[in-house]
Enzyme design. Structure first.
Site, PDB file in Angstrom:
ATOM      1  N   ASP A  44       0.864  -1.170   0.000  1.00  0.00           N
ATOM      2  CA  ASP A  44       0.000   0.000   0.000  1.00  0.00           C
ATOM      3  C   ASP A  44       0.912   1.234   0.000  1.00  0.00           C
ATOM      4  O   ASP A  44       2.138   1.134   0.035  1.00  0.00           O
ATOM      5  CB  ASP A  44      -0.975  -0.036   1.186  1.00  0.00           C
ATOM      6  CG  ASP A  44      -2.201   0.841   0.930  1.00  0.00           C
ATOM      7  OD1 ASP A  44      -2.137   1.715   0.037  1.00  0.00           O
ATOM      8  OD2 ASP A  44      -3.222   0.672   1.625  1.00  0.00           O
ATOM      9  N   GLU A  56     -10.117   6.702   4.630  1.00  0.00           N
ATOM     10  CA  GLU A  56      -8.824   6.553   5.319  1.00  0.00           C
ATOM     11  C   GLU A  56      -8.723   7.519   6.511  1.00  0.00           C
ATOM     12  O   GLU A  56      -9.723   7.818   7.142  1.00  0.00           O
ATOM     13  CB  GLU A  56      -7.681   6.706   4.321  1.00  0.00           C
ATOM     14  CG  GLU A  56      -7.780   5.654   3.197  1.00  0.00           C
ATOM     15  CD  GLU A  56      -6.599   5.656   2.253  1.00  0.00           C
ATOM     16  OE1 GLU A  56      -5.459   5.672   2.720  1.00  0.00           O
ATOM     17  OE2 GLU A  56      -6.833   5.620   1.032  1.00  0.00           O
TER      18      GLU A  56
HETATM   19  C1  BGC Z   1      -5.137   3.029   0.156  1.00  0.00           C
HETATM   20  C2  BGC Z   1      -5.354   1.917  -0.824  1.00  0.00           C
HETATM   21  C3  BGC Z   1      -5.248   2.431  -2.239  1.00  0.00           C
HETATM   22  C4  BGC Z   1      -3.907   3.128  -2.421  1.00  0.00           C
HETATM   23  C5  BGC Z   1      -3.703   3.656  -3.829  1.00  0.00           C
HETATM   24  C6  BGC Z   1      -3.900   3.842  -0.159  1.00  0.00           C
HETATM   25  O1  BGC Z   1      -3.808   4.978   0.628  1.00  0.00           O
HETATM   26  O2  BGC Z   1      -5.032   2.493   1.456  1.00  0.00           O
HETATM   27  O3  BGC Z   1      -6.608   1.322  -0.604  1.00  0.00           O
HETATM   28  O4  BGC Z   1      -5.406   1.398  -3.155  1.00  0.00           O
HETATM   29  O5  BGC Z   1      -3.838   4.215  -1.516  1.00  0.00           O
HETATM   30  O6  BGC Z   1      -4.522   4.720  -4.106  1.00  0.00           O
END
Ligand code: BGC
Length: 771
Positions: free
Chosen positions: A315, A533
């Site tokens: 991630d 998030e």
């Molecule tokens: C998120 C992921 C996402 C990635 C790319 C991260 O901050 O946790 O779910 O796929 O960013 O955008």
């Protein structure tokens, strides 16, 4: 002593022992594709390491400066060459300036990238572009937006979920992008978690079933992702993301192996069996170990035990986090070593190229083996090869005439309708007559942003108004039902834009109350603004004070109030719920959510959605439906008044209809289940009301006694049916020993002999499992 039968593919060991890298035979399971092997045999170490690197688009655009690029966004060819030619970077993600682009712009950008990758590098390997197209193609203007996964789960409709995946795959390829960071297979078992709405809810069976549908929707029945209408899916976030102790994003989780295997692993296992090509790792830590550094989870469990032969990507910045945030690596270089040796194949770096330099050094110093690098690069190149990128590095929007079409939108609309969940309908207040005069109030009444939630045209969804103006808010849709002049709109409470989305200001509750004087009904749309998030972290699960205040004040007018909840997680409504005549949960229904809500309110659609989670009543009682019996300790009559019963607002699987259903004649074809045998279950369901409706027939089992305290019940099957008034259907299920298995104290999946109850509706039958 009970004899124990081992089922399933688990040959489990202890996951959380010491974590120094050991030998692994995971690499030997990965397919050898002659074309890829030929490339591998010719590549330098630097070229290989570059294939393991992924940077974000803002690193290679004009004006590139971490989060920002100049507008209109365009590539800075010098920076592109630095990334792709000098550092051999194999993958790019995301959009520039966190903003959706047209399919034309995507085509231009990705064509230019592929041109450099294929014509200006020695090996001519195409890049693989990835985005989060999680409820439709997030970063493409004009794309079709579905309900978020939590709403899709509320449909309990396998076909609709698969169809949503197919359409999203098509529109993502129409945007020239072949790789989708979806589905989310984390468990939505903690409503405090800011990404609960990205999940299929709290139940393992439902999440597994719908996860498989989404993977098949993205990749096709045969997982042939060279088909240019399909994308490579990316399961995320492996493993145990979603239930941190504090409920906040990327904070420590404590999950014993037994729980990890019982509740978190099955959806991933099912999706891997369904052929998913890639997987993303949990950004958090479990039992003190950052998952990105866990050889046990990434190599032993994922690659060896589950036999995952696809690509494992980190991630966002999670290798750096091993040093910067989680402090298990004393330097950045050490962090790279840990993650790659743990089993990472590609680093979502995403802002610099240090990863490449460190990894080359580590290999030269013998700290990371060439075999590990070859394995990682093979997985990356295999994915590119299977996507057909070597022959067709970029797809063209003109080949996708159905992009944003009415046909696709009709499916999104239908999914939104089927997600709407009717939770209360006192005195059959709903549906409302179309002759009614209504007051529409609340911060979610006139907002496309709140209907969509995060990952819509941008990460946090804050740009929705720029792109979704042509769609109907709840206000627009209600006006269309009863006529403009019969709707009074008073927000009453308003969201402040920006990061502090939960703060309301400039609210005029008194004005809303005054406006209620001349109306027959009040429709009150409350909930949350968009987020995902960390920005969605929460100190308090209770709905914001001023929204509760607005609800109470409007209820006091004596006018019947219908509450529409538009939210990503179940915010607590205990104090106002008794004052509401009707309650509808709309979740995050997408661009067609306004229409779908109005259809349900005015009876043009008979609701059939069912909660994919337990709706809590109290903040200190966040207990899921699949709990242990000791959660049911009711007060003792006339004695102590303790609060130890299983007290919830609405149960998992609950949802009302405008018609009624009667269940009868639950039958088992046998009362004994044997190893390799089955029990066939049938039940009759009749529409006993006077309008057509959909019912989700849910089969639960209870293991009466087991070596590990059994859950009170577990979902083992479901079927969604439609019945005309008076119509009756027989619904059938098949149960196998594996269906009633569980993880025992040795962390092994077993089915133990003994009695099991089968429950459908209010009916119960019993069978015995014997060896
Ligand atoms: C998120 C992921 C996402 C990635 C790319 C991260 O901050 O946790 O779910 O796929 O960013 O955008």
């Amino acid at each position: 002593m009970k004899k124990v039968i081992l089922v399933g593919m688990f040959a489990t060991g202890i996951l959380f022992g010491c974590s120094s890298p050991k030998k692994s035979d995971a690499a030997s399971m990965v397919e050898r594709i002659p074309e890829v092997e030929k490339l591998l045999s010719q590549m330098t170490l630097e070229e290989k390491v570059g294939q393991m690197a992924q940077v974000t688009l803002d690193v290679i655009t004009v004006g590139a400066n971490a989060f920002v690029s100049d507008e209109p966004a365009r590539l800075d060819m010098e920076l592109v060459r630095k990334a792709i030619v000098e550092y051999h970077v194999g993958s790019i993600l995301n959009t520039a300036n966190n903003r959706a682009r047209t399919p034309e712009t995507w085509h231009t950008i990705i064509s230019q990238l592929q041109d450099v990758a294929m014509n200006e590098t020695r090996m001519g390997i195409p890049i693989i572009y990835g985005v989060d197209a999680i409820h439709g193609t997030t970063y493409t203007a004009g794309a079709t937006f579905f309900p978020q996964q939590i709403g899709q789960a509320a449909t309990w409709n396998r076909e609709l979920v698969r169809r949503g995946g197919e359409i999203t795959a098509y529109e993502t390829r129409a945007s020239s992008i072949p790789w989708n960071f979806s589905p989310v297979l984390d468990m939505g078992r903690d409503p405090r978690f800011p990404r609960m709405w990205e999940t299929f809810g709290e139940d393992v069976y439902l999440a597994s079933a719908l996860g498989v549908e989404l993977v098949k929707g993205y990749e096709g029945d045969d997982n042939d992702i060279s088909d240019p209408t399909r994308v490579a899916s990316c399961l995320k976030h492996f493993l145990g993301y979603g239930t941190p102790v504090s409920g906040k994003d990327r904070t420590p989780a404590l999950i014993p192996e037994i729980e990890l295997r019982e509740r978190h692993l099955p959806p991933f296992e099912a999706a891997i069996k369904a052929g998913a090509h890639t997987i993303m790792i949990n950004s958090g830590l479990i039992n003190g170990v950052p998952v990105h550094a866990s050889f046990e989870l990434l190599t032993k469990l994922l690659k060896e035990e589950l036999g995952f032969t696809g690509l494992v990507v980190t991630d966002w910045a999670d290798i750096e986090n091993l040093h910067n945030r989680d402090r298990v690596a004393s330097t950045q270089k050490e962090a790279v070593k840990m993650a790659i040796n743990a089993g990472i194949d590609m680093s979502m770096i995403p802002y610099n190229f240090d990863f490449c330099d460190y990894l080359v050094e580590l290999v030269n110093e013998g700290e990371v083996s060439m075999a590990r690098i070859d394995d990682a690069v093979r997985r990356v190149l295999n994915t590119k090869y299977k996507l057909g990128l070597f022959e067709r590095p970029v797809t063209h929007y003109e080949d996708y005439p159905l992009f944003g079409s009415e046909e696709f939108e009709a499916d999104a609309y239908r999914t939104a309708q089927e997600s709407i969940t009717l939770l209360k309908n006192e005195g059959n207040v709903l549906p409302l007559p179309k002759t009614a005069r209504v007051l529409l109030a609340g911060p979610n009444a006139n907002s496309m942003r709140t209907l969509n939630g995060g990952w819509t045209y941008s990460w946090q969804g804050e740009k929705v108004h720029e792109f979704a103006d042509g769609y109907s808010t709840i206000l627009d849709a209600v006006k269309a039902k009863v006529g403009e002049r019969n709707v009074i709109f008073r927000e009453g409470v308003r969201y402040v834009d920006g990061a502090s989305y939960w703060v309301d200001e400039a609210y005029d509750i008194a004005g809303a109350v005054r406006a209620a004087a001349g109306v027959d009904y009040i429709i009150l749309a409350l909930g949350e603004n968009s987020y995902t998030e960390k920005p969605g972290d929460l100190h308090d699960l209770i709905l914001s004070d001023n929204q509760l205040e607005l609800a109470s004040a409007l209820a006091k007018t004596g006018k019947p109030v219908v509450l529409v909840l538009n939210q990503g997680r179940p915010r607590l409504i205990r104090t106002i719920e008794p004052l509401m005549k009707g309650v509808i949960n709309a979740y995050l229904p997408g661009n067609f959510g306004g229409l779908a809500v109005a259809d349900v309110i005015f009876g043009d659609f008979n609701p059939g959605g069912k909660l994919p989670f337990t709706y809590p009543l109290y903040a200190n009682s966040l207990v899921t439906y699949d709990h242990k019996p000791s959660e049911h300790q009711a007060k003792m009559a006339g004695m102590y008044d303790y609060e130890s019963d299983f007290a919830i607002q609405y149960p998992f699987g609950f949802g009302l209809s405008y018609t009624t259903f009667e269940y009868s004649d639950l039958q088992l074809n046998a009362t004994t289940l044997r190893p390799n045998g089955t029990v066939e279950v049938s039940v009759k369901v009749k529409n006993s009301g006077d309008r057509e409706g959909m019912e989700v027939v849910q089969l639960y089992t209870s293991d009466l006694f087991a070596s590990i305290t059994p859950d009170v019940k577990r979902l083992r099957g479901f079927d969604k049916i439609s019945l005309k008034p008076g119509e009756e259907k027989t619904v059938r299920f098949t149960l196998t020993p594996e269906d009633v298995s569980f993880i025992n104290a040795e962390n092994k999946r077993v089915t133990e002999p003994g009695d099991f109850d089968v429950m459908i509706g209010e009916l119960t039958a019993r069978f015995t499992y014997v060896k």
